[in-house]
Design a protein around this motif. Structure first.
Motif, mmCIF file in Angstrom:
data_model
loop_
_atom_site.group_PDB
_atom_site.id
_atom_site.type_symbol
_atom_site.label_atom_id
_atom_site.label_comp_id
_atom_site.label_asym_id
_atom_site.label_seq_id
_atom_site.Cartn_x
_atom_site.Cartn_y
_atom_site.Cartn_z
ATOM 1 N N ILE A 1 0.824 -1.232 -0.015
ATOM 2 C CA ILE A 1 -0.048 0.337 0.053
ATOM 3 C C ILE A 1 0.865 1.376 -0.022
ATOM 4 N N ALA A 2 2.101 1.405 0.962
ATOM 5 C CA ALA A 2 2.869 2.457 0.669
ATOM 6 C C ALA A 2 3.431 2.768 -0.489
ATOM 7 N N ARG A 3 3.826 1.593 -1.070
ATOM 8 C CA ARG A 3 4.413 1.617 -2.607
ATOM 9 C C ARG A 3 3.257 2.109 -3.813
ATOM 10 N N ASP A 4 2.025 1.390 -3.759
ATOM 11 C CA ASP A 4 1.036 1.508 -4.818
ATOM 12 C C ASP A 4 0.012 2.472 -4.449
ATOM 13 N N HIS A 5 -0.275 2.967 -3.148
ATOM 14 C CA HIS A 5 -1.316 3.677 -2.835
ATOM 15 C C HIS A 5 -0.804 4.806 -1.643
ATOM 16 N N PRO A 6 0.121 5.491 -2.044
ATOM 17 C CA PRO A 6 0.946 6.352 -1.004
ATOM 18 C C PRO A 6 0.074 7.433 -0.120
ATOM 19 N N GLY A 7 -1.129 7.534 -0.683
ATOM 20 C CA GLY A 7 -2.108 8.645 0.297
ATOM 21 C C GLY A 7 -2.850 7.761 1.222
ATOM 22 N N MET A 8 -2.863 6.287 1.335
ATOM 23 C CA MET A 8 -3.735 5.725 1.944
ATOM 24 C C MET A 8 -3.024 5.314 3.331
ATOM 25 N N PRO A 9 -3.605 5.922 4.486
ATOM 26 C CA PRO A 9 -3.010 5.527 5.846
ATOM 27 C C PRO A 9 -3.216 4.129 6.086
ATOM 28 N N VAL A 10 -2.400 3.295 6.488
ATOM 29 C CA VAL A 10 -2.515 1.892 7.080
ATOM 30 C C VAL A 10 -2.382 1.974 8.587
ATOM 31 N N ALA A 11 -3.045 1.075 9.280
ATOM 32 C CA ALA A 11 -2.900 1.085 10.612
ATOM 33 C C ALA A 11 -2.692 -0.627 10.863
ATOM 34 N N VAL A 12 -1.766 -1.023 11.825
ATOM 35 C CA VAL A 12 -1.598 -2.607 11.973
ATOM 36 C C VAL A 12 -2.262 -2.858 13.485
ATOM 37 N N VAL B 1 -8.805 5.990 13.941
ATOM 38 C CA VAL B 1 -9.598 6.304 12.588
ATOM 39 C C VAL B 1 -9.856 7.803 12.500
ATOM 40 N N ARG B 2 -10.168 8.337 13.362
ATOM 41 C CA ARG B 2 -10.381 9.874 13.252
ATOM 42 C C ARG B 2 -9.088 10.699 12.970
ATOM 43 N N GLY B 3 -8.109 10.232 13.634
ATOM 44 C CA GLY B 3 -6.869 10.853 13.224
ATOM 45 C C GLY B 3 -6.317 10.501 11.857
ATOM 46 N N ALA B 4 -6.542 9.364 11.408
ATOM 47 C CA ALA B 4 -6.132 8.990 10.088
ATOM 48 C C ALA B 4 -6.871 9.867 8.948
ATOM 49 N N LEU B 5 -8.170 9.641 9.239
ATOM 50 C CA LEU B 5 -9.003 10.395 8.239
ATOM 51 C C LEU B 5 -9.031 11.998 8.271
ATOM 52 N N GLN B 6 -8.563 12.348 9.403
ATOM 53 C CA GLN B 6 -8.126 13.914 9.530
ATOM 54 C C GLN B 6 -7.025 14.375 8.624
ATOM 55 N N ALA B 7 -5.785 13.380 8.907
ATOM 56 C CA ALA B 7 -4.661 13.548 8.334
ATOM 57 C C ALA B 7 -4.712 13.360 6.688
ATOM 58 N N ARG B 8 -5.757 12.362 6.205
ATOM 59 C CA ARG B 8 -5.899 12.387 4.887
ATOM 60 C C ARG B 8 -6.626 13.572 4.202
ATOM 61 N N ASP B 9 -7.549 14.043 4.806
ATOM 62 C CA ASP B 9 -8.371 15.108 4.349
ATOM 63 C C ASP B 9 -7.459 16.047 4.394
ATOM 64 N N VAL B 10 -6.415 16.606 5.434
ATOM 65 C CA VAL B 10 -5.698 17.626 5.524
ATOM 66 C C VAL B 10 -4.700 17.746 4.405
ATOM 67 N N ASP B 11 -4.013 16.448 4.310
ATOM 68 C CA ASP B 11 -2.945 16.270 3.442
ATOM 69 C C ASP B 11 -3.384 15.986 1.950
ATOM 70 N N GLY B 12 -4.646 15.439 1.735
ATOM 71 C CA GLY B 12 -5.095 15.236 0.478
ATOM 72 C C GLY B 12 -4.822 13.762 0.092
ATOM 73 N N PRO B 13 -5.585 13.028 -0.881
ATOM 74 C CA PRO B 13 -5.589 11.858 -0.997
ATOM 75 C C PRO B 13 -4.044 11.091 -1.628
ATOM 76 N N ASP B 14 -3.371 12.130 -2.030
ATOM 77 C CA ASP B 14 -2.104 11.870 -3.130
ATOM 78 C C ASP B 14 -0.815 12.004 -2.031
ATOM 79 N N ALA B 15 -1.222 12.635 -0.949
ATOM 80 C CA ALA B 15 0.155 12.981 -0.074
ATOM 81 C C ALA B 15 0.131 11.616 1.067
ATOM 82 N N SER B 16 1.401 11.622 1.529
ATOM 83 C CA SER B 16 1.557 10.495 2.456
ATOM 84 C C SER B 16 1.031 10.958 3.799
ATOM 85 N N PRO B 17 0.468 10.188 4.753
ATOM 86 C CA PRO B 17 0.039 10.616 5.863
ATOM 87 C C PRO B 17 1.153 11.293 6.731
#
Length: 155
Positions: free
Chosen positions: A81-92, A127-143
């Protein structure tokens, strides 16, 4: 499953989350919890199922994955996901929590790391933190990319 919760909406759309875990009860708990937050959820029990869902081209706002899956390690999914979808946060999320596993997951590109059993308040905050970071950064940015929100240019 989706609702129109304003807290779960970003840019006028409902966020979609991919949940990958081999434990059916935990997948269902995560699905219900995330749906109650107003999120659309797709679930997978294996790496192969997760890869097929990602290949469909759906715009996932977040992925939650277990570390150990029947057909491999969740860290493989984190790296892909980090390689192919860099704007998507992943939590383990894993029952095999250790400092070494957490460091490996974060180095592979994970946004965060939770140990099982999952505290639902901690999950909701993650989840809230990851979604807020994605919304602020935009879908193409790394979290967490601090330059993603900058507008303009200058020599």
């Amino acid at each position: 499953m989706s609702t129109d919760s304003p807290a779960a909406r970003g840019g006028g759309r409902v966020h979609r989350v991919l949940v990958v875990d081999d434990e059916a009860d935990l997948r269902e708990l995560l699905d219900l919890t995330l749906a109650a937050m107003g999120l659309d959820v797709d679930t997978a029990a294996t790496l192969d199922e997760a890869r097929r869902l990602l290949a469909r081209g759906r715009d996932y706002s977040l992925c939650l994955t277990d570390m150990r899956l029947p057909d491999g390690e969740g860290i493989e999914l984190v790296s892909a996901i980090a390689r192919d979808h860099p704007g998507m946060p992943v939590a383990v999320i894993t029952a095999y929590g250790s400092a070494d596993n957490a460091v490996a997951a974060l180095k592979a590109g994970a946004f965060d790391y939770l140990a099982k059993p999952v505290a639902l308040d901690a999950l909701r905050n993650l989840v809230r933190g990851a979604l807020q970071a994605r919304d602020v950064d935009g879908p193409d940015a790394s979290p967490g990319d601090p330059t993603a929100a900058l507008i303009g240019g200058s020599p």
